[in-house]
Design an enzyme around this catalytic site. Sequence first.
Site: not given
Ligand SMILES: Cc1ncc(C[n+]2csc(CCOP(=O)(O)OP(=O)(O)O)c2C)c(N)n1
Length: 366
Positions: A264, A268, A277
């Site tokens: 990425r 985020h 971070y």
């Molecule tokens: C069930 C849930 N818990 C927490 C969140 C908050 N949240 C949004 S994105 C994220 C991290 C996602 O990481 P990843 O699966 O690696 O996907 P990326 O963002 O790296 O594409 C979190 C914890 C959420 N959207 N849904």
Amino acid sequence: MAEETDPTVRTVVRFDVRMTRHLLPDGTPVGTLPDFARDPAELERLYRAMVLTRAFDEKAVALQRTGRLGTFASSLGQEAVSVGLAAAMRAEDILVPSFREQGAQLWRGVSATEIFLFWGGDERGSDFAGPRQDFPVCIPVASQFPHAVGAALALKLRGEPRVAVCVAGDGATSKGDFYEALNIAGAWAVPAVFVIADNQWAISVRRQAQTAAGTLAQKAVAAGIPGEQVDGNDVVAVRAVVARAVERARLGEGPSLVEAITYRLADHTTADDARRYRDPAEVSEHWKEEPVARLRNHLIALGAWTREDEERALEDSQRLVAEAAEAYLATPPAPATAMFDHLYETLPAALAAQRAEALAQEASHG
Ligand SMILES: Cc1ncc(C[n+]2csc(CCOP(=O)(O)OP(=O)(O)O)c2C)c(N)n1
């Protein structure tokens, strides 16, 4: 080896995880390219789609920064995963996306205006005119896995030769929904492909910090399904590997898991500041591997891409997203009652009362 010295123990299973790559980071091909990748016109299509995705992301971030879009999740650096997996699907297949798959959505015919509407908080952006069977963007992390299994089971029960392709991030593979879905997908042999866009970060949590598994692909082993890795910055490899998994599913051979290794490059979301971070030097290193320049270098080496082609591709993409942004900004807001209107066949009394109240307030405030 323990079993050599201990007669009470024997190995009953071993597993390998394969990693596929067709283009090196500088665009040089390795080995024999898949058939589709020997056609420069096909490579150009993939390239333009990645350029468009990047232009879309850039415009979306600009709109958010000027208060005209909600929080937005850029796919900068991940364009090859998104475009590659979409290019591996047939129109009638079902995309079950995460919130970073605008490249796949655009490829499949969701309009840029609709994607802007979604991120602008307007649910009409999820009611896309194009691929009606595709799922809306999934914000709750990992909930798209069980949805995809449900859709794939329906396809199987109906005997339709179609496939559900589900995409999520590396962090999503730490969630219960992922394990449950993979388990039952394997048990029922549903036509689903689970693509993990392993971009190394779940917001501020490194992949290594949230699992001791050496790869995410090996999580397939426990579900009894194939799992493999692909270089997620190599659109040729992503398309080839996902296409194999999709065809396998279409032939009734069951689900697969594909871990696409990428990075990425952006924050985020627009609500994040990744400098808090992660070391900018790490990000700079990963720019050397990014997917758009990789395919461009390959096209240039083939003699299939010029500076003029590049300028025109950038202009075309920027014009398309600028026009889509204008259309989005010119869209009148949805009625205040919209949030009640697509939830129930018959609205329960309490919600009907709230709907009436919203209607009255809208009428009094204009
Ligand atoms: C069930 C849930 N818990 C927490 C969140 C908050 N949240 C949004 S994105 C994220 C991290 C996602 O990481 P990843 O699966 O690696 O996907 P990326 O963002 O790296 O594409 C979190 C914890 C959420 N959207 N849904």
